[in-house]
Design an enzyme around this catalytic site. Structure first.
Site, PDB file in Angstrom:
ATOM      1  N   ASP A 195       0.833  -1.310   0.064  1.00 12.89           N
ATOM      2  CA  ASP A 195       0.004   0.158  -0.062  1.00 12.89           C
ATOM      3  C   ASP A 195       0.805   1.272   0.039  1.00 12.89           C
ATOM      4  O   ASP A 195       1.883   1.289  -0.559  1.00 12.89           O
ATOM      5  CB  ASP A 195      -0.886  -0.117   1.071  1.00 12.89           C
ATOM      6  CG  ASP A 195      -2.276   0.592   0.662  1.00 12.89           C
ATOM      7  OD1 ASP A 195      -2.306   1.758   0.606  1.00 12.89           O
ATOM      8  OD2 ASP A 195      -3.284  -0.030   0.651  1.00 12.89           O
ATOM      9  N   HIS A 211      -3.995   4.951   4.133  1.00 13.83           N
ATOM     10  CA  HIS A 211      -4.495   3.576   3.846  1.00 13.83           C
ATOM     11  C   HIS A 211      -3.748   2.307   4.249  1.00 13.83           C
ATOM     12  O   HIS A 211      -4.351   1.519   4.895  1.00 13.83           O
ATOM     13  CB  HIS A 211      -4.664   3.765   2.274  1.00 13.83           C
ATOM     14  CG  HIS A 211      -5.726   2.707   1.775  1.00 13.83           C
ATOM     15  ND1 HIS A 211      -5.300   1.714   1.193  1.00 13.83           N
ATOM     16  CD2 HIS A 211      -7.017   2.812   1.591  1.00 13.83           C
ATOM     17  CE1 HIS A 211      -6.702   1.006   0.917  1.00 13.83           C
ATOM     18  NE2 HIS A 211      -7.587   1.656   1.060  1.00 13.83           N
ATOM     19  N   SER A 266     -11.780  -2.301   1.528  1.00 12.89           N
ATOM     20  CA  SER A 266     -10.343  -2.357   1.633  1.00 12.89           C
ATOM     21  C   SER A 266     -10.063  -2.996   2.899  1.00 12.89           C
ATOM     22  O   SER A 266      -8.923  -3.599   3.018  1.00 12.89           O
ATOM     23  CB  SER A 266      -9.557  -0.881   1.671  1.00 12.89           C
ATOM     24  OG  SER A 266     -10.359   0.002   2.705  1.00 12.89           O
TER      25      SER A 266
END
Lengths: 86, 810
Positions: free
Chosen positions: B56, B97, B271
């Site tokens: 990520d 994230h 996610s």
């Protein structure tokens, strides 16, 4: 409309003969060999600092001759991929 | 629904009570704990020794909920080409994230901070690769980092979910996936977990995402708390399983770690589902580290359940699996995963059977269905390709079409199972068609491969199109993956039905806590005998018995256990908590805290009761291990830290302090390298710095920390002489000489300020300062007098102000 490719100054190259051979070939055409790509044997990551970092067209120059070198089995100029976080 | 668990585990993490998807916190109501994570923990599986990494935008490795489980060796910064995956911080917290995903997997439990990860004892790393230009090379590098060390790669990104993109891994990333499943985890195969897309509102279809659609990835979708389809969810036939995630504003959300050492319960989309499944797989890998990448997929197919997930397309395939285009095989079940994994035997080798259609072009007419068939034998004629029992089915198509979004494609298996490979996509106006695009379905899992397969293509124009331009199916290929033997029956009966869970063995210590042998009364106390003429227990000695059982013996062959108060019995061996006094033929109690021992004293223990740890140096049971040892919960022993560690936690190589000559790198003690060298993480040894450095962080000249003697520091490099545009100077509090930049526009200078000796093109040297050529040309005498009398030329701000003109004019 189809999205236009954005070319970077990074290349993926497949060369046999090991790291030394890859280094030689890189320096011959003005690239820096950034090393093997992960665990993929014979695949190397080349960078060319004198090619524009991002461009919507393929920049021609002396580095382009690497595509014609018989020691290069495969070469691909890297294109920016649009990736989104989910 | 699951009833509130009376054996509720409590953690002191402040958001623990909000983690509804893991436990029930309201004693008076039902709650959603069908993912059975708590039950998997209660069986002792928390992800210990399993390594997960998050592909990520980096992870905040010093986040209080991640630091303890952070693993430097499972981390890399592909964007920055170094070993530190710390995210780039900005005012919008754009790079939050990866940190959010990481917490979901392995946030530390019971540390009074934020949340508890699904596998809260797993090691967690981060591969920073989304904060820069993503290319095929970047993806391939990221997917192939330390494949023998990292068990699970979790990715929650992909091509645009805009309902008009068709994109997937490039040739290098594809090779990296293949390399991972073939060679990763020392041949067991890397496990790649992927979040299915968030393009629900755009009518996107996750079959157009080549990552979730790959047989090498475990594609995970999401459900709201109430089992509804979340607004963001995409349908497709390659989704394998589902977890809870956020939904509408009234649905409860998922909590996780956030950037800047915070927690969040913001919207998570799909996610968060990938790391949740990565966590569940980590629990399964702890239960059985020898399962392969395909075993993991079989386990998910076998144990995931529809429960209350609402979809109008739930169907049972011919192998008996319930499956849906929204949720795959349903909600993951962590307890069933670990139970099945524990007794799992590897499935037989995977075979691939490929059959291509004839090369006849078939026209796809609007508002009509085109059916094309392939009859497959499952390659029965070739033993190494023979597929009888299906796993994934891939259809590679070459379709030319004036508007791709009008197409709908389905595949019907020989058993009649219909999978929708592609639904219409209203936003997809592309005329590119599908050029050897591979669609994948898991809906035929377990079915037989042999028979007729039908590809059904519909074209429903959503807007006015030239009726003379027809779509064409130029060719298609059916690729069947599976096994020639039954994946489960071939191993015997060890694969039970997943819901028939094993009952955990009662702890031996729990059983043995109560009998407290008294130190007082003798074992062979006289008792009034009753007449008994039957046979005695085989443990009874020569004095016979007054009943048939071992507690009716009058003396024992081996050992007697207990006393008059608690009752005594003859045993062949003394139970845990007792040692065998062979002279007295009695079981005598160990020192409090000992589980096994050789004598009564505290230093005669061999192992310890729960909650205590055996310290081998003293043969004693201690509550906390001394420095240099860590408490191994599984073995209940104090284990030695790695020889380089001064102190460690949980594992010998999870150091918290190092011996002399070593320093901490994450939780590893690496040698303190001498001057002129740095610690090379690849080679795990000190390697020389570049010749220009005296200390450095890497081998390149840009990685100097301090320069070697006779070198000067210039913009993070060490040079022998300053480049043009720099002058040699000193920095306060810095022992080394450095090259400082000359004033702007100055090509060469002798020092700071107005000391230029040469200017850049387009500038003139005036009073040792470079000023623009384009000076005014209309300065008259009065003006020049004004400039001179006000000494404007001496003021930097006014140097460009006709100074050259005035100076030339005298």
């Amino acid at each position: 409309s189809p999205s236009r490719n954005v070319f970077t100054n990074h290349w993926a190259v497949r060369i046999t003969g090991g790291r030394e051979e890859a280094d030689k070939l890189a320096s011959k055409y003005g690239f820096t060999n950034l090393g093997q790509i992960g665990g993929l044997d014979d695949h190397y990551h080349f960078h060319h600092s004198r090619v524009v970092r991002r461009s919507t067209f393929v920049t021609k120059g002396t580095h382009s001759f690497i595509h014609l070198d018989p020691k290069v089995h495969w070469i691909q100029q890297q294109v920016v991929k649009s990736r989104v976080k989910r | 629904y699951a009833r509130n668990d009376l054996n509720f585990v409590y953690f002191n993490d402040p958001k623990w009570s909000n983690m509804w998807y893991i436990h029930c916190n309201d004693k008076n109501s039902r709650c959603r704990s069908e993912m059975n994570i708590l039950a998997a923990w209660q069986r002792g599986y928390t992800g210990r020794n399993v390594v997960v990494t998050i592909l990520d935008d980096g992870i905040e490795r010093n986040h209080p909920d991640l630091a303890q489980n952070y693993d430097q060796l499972a981390s890399y910064d592909v964007n920055g080409n170094d070993y530190d995956p710390t995210p780039r911080y900005d005012s919008s917290n754009e790079n939050k994230h990866g940190t959010r995903c990481a917490g979901e997997v392995a946030a530390v439990a019971n540390n009074s901070h934020c949340i508890v990860g699904v596998a809260y004892n797993a090691r967690i790393g981060g591969i920073r690769m989304l904060d820069g230009d993503v290319t095929d090379v970047v993806e391939a590098k990221s997917l192939g980092i330390r494949p023998d060390y990292i068990d699970i790669y979790s990715a929650s990104w992909g091509p645009d979910d805009d309902g008009k993109t068709v994109d997937g891994p490039g040739p290098l990333a594809k090779q990296a996936f293949e390399m991972g499943i073939k060679k990763g985890r020392k041949g067991l195969g890397s496990i790649f977990v992927w979040a299915s897309g968030n393009g629900g509102r755009q009518g996107d279809h996750c079959s157009c995402d080549g990552y979730t659609n790959s047989i090498y990835t475990i594609s995970v979708s999401s459900s709201t708390e109430n089992g509804n389809k979340p607004w963001y969810l995409e349908v497709c036939s390659s989704t394998l399983a589902t977890t809870y995630s956020s939904g509408e504003f009234y649905d409860r959300k998922i909590v996780t770690t956030d950037l800047r050492q915070r927690c969040t319960d913001g919207h998570t989309g799909t996610s968060v589902s990938a790391p949740m499944v990565a966590g569940v797989i980590a629990l399964a890998l702890e239960a059985n580290p020898l399962i392969t990448w395909r075993d993991v997929q079989h386990l998910l197919v076998k144990t995931s359940r529809p429960v209350h997930l609402k979809a109008n397309d739930w169907k049972t395939n011919a192998a008996g699996h319930r499956v849906s285009h929204l949720y795959g095989f349903g909600l993951v079940d962590a307890e069933a995963m670990v139970v099945e994994a524990k007794k799992w035997k590897n499935v037989p080798p995977q075979h691939t059977c490929t059959k291509m259609s004839d090369r006849r072009t078939r026209y796809i007419r609007a508002d009509q269905k085109l059916n094309a068939t392939i009859t497959s034998t499952g390659c029965g004629e070739k033993a190494d390709q023979h597929v009888v029992y299906l796993e994934h089915v891939v259809v590679r198509v070459l379709i030319v079409h004036p508007r791709r979004g009008d197409l709908e494609i389905s595949l019907i298996s020989p058993s009649g199972t219909r999978s929708q490979l592609l639904a219409r996509r209203l936003f997809d106006n592309s005329n590119q068609g599908f050029r050897n695009w591979e669609f994948m379905t898991v809906h035929c899992w377990g079915e037989k491969a042999e028979g007729q397969w039908t590809l059904e293509i519909s074209d429903s124009p959503s807007q006015l199109r030239n009726p003379e331009v027809l779509g064409k199916l130029k060719e298609w290929t059916l690729i069947l993956y599976g096994t020639s033997q039954h994946p489960y029956h071939s191993h015997g009966s060890q694969h039970s039905r997943s819901r028939m869970l094993e009952i955990p063995d009662p702890s031996p210590t729990q059983d043995l806590r109560s009998p407290e042998p008294s130190q007082g009364p003798p074992e062979h106390e006289e008792e009034e005998e009753e007449e008994y003429n039957g046979t005695c227990d085989s443990e009874c000695g020569d004095q016979g018995c007054d009943g048939p059982d071992a507690d009716h013996c009058l003396n024992c062959i081996h050992f007697s256990l207990g006393n008059l108060k608690t009752g005594r019995t003859c045993v062949s061996h003394c139970p845990l908590g007792y040692f065998e006094d062979t002279e007295a033929r009695r079981c005598r109690r160990c020192h409090r805290g000992c589980e096994r021992c050789v004598g009564r004293n505290s230093n005669e223990c061999l192992s310890c009761r729960r909650g205590l740890f055996f310290y081998v140096e003293d043969n004693a049971c201690v509550e906390a291990c001394p420095a240099g040892y860590f408490a191994d919960d599984g073995q209940r022993r104090c284990m030695k830290c790695h020889e380089n560690c001064l102190t460690c936690v949980r594992d010998s190589d999870r150091c918290t302090a190092c011996n002399d000559g070593f320093r901490l790198a994450g939780m590893t003690c690496v040698p303190e390298c001498g001057n002129g060298t740095f610690f090379n993480l690849e080679e795990m040894k000190c390697s020389p710095c570049h010749m220009s450095c005296s200390t450095c962080t890497g081998p390149r000249m840009e990685e100097c920390l301090q320069c070697a003697q006779d070198f000067l520091q210039q913009d993070w490099r060490c040079v022998q002489t300053c480049s043009p545009g720099y002058y040699e100077g000193e920095a306060a509090g810095y022992p080394q000489r450095i090259c400082r930049k000359c004033e702007d526009n100055c090509l060469r200078c002798q020092g700071p300020g107005a000391s230029c000796t040469q200017c850049k093109d387009g500038y003139n040297l005036v009073s040792r300062t470079c000023i623009l050529n384009a000076t005014c040309n209309n300065a008259d005498e009065v003006f020049c007098e004004m400039v001179k009398s006000n000494r404007l030329c001496e003021k930097k701000l006014f140097r460009q102000f006709c100074c050259k003109t005035c100076l030339m004019a005298g």
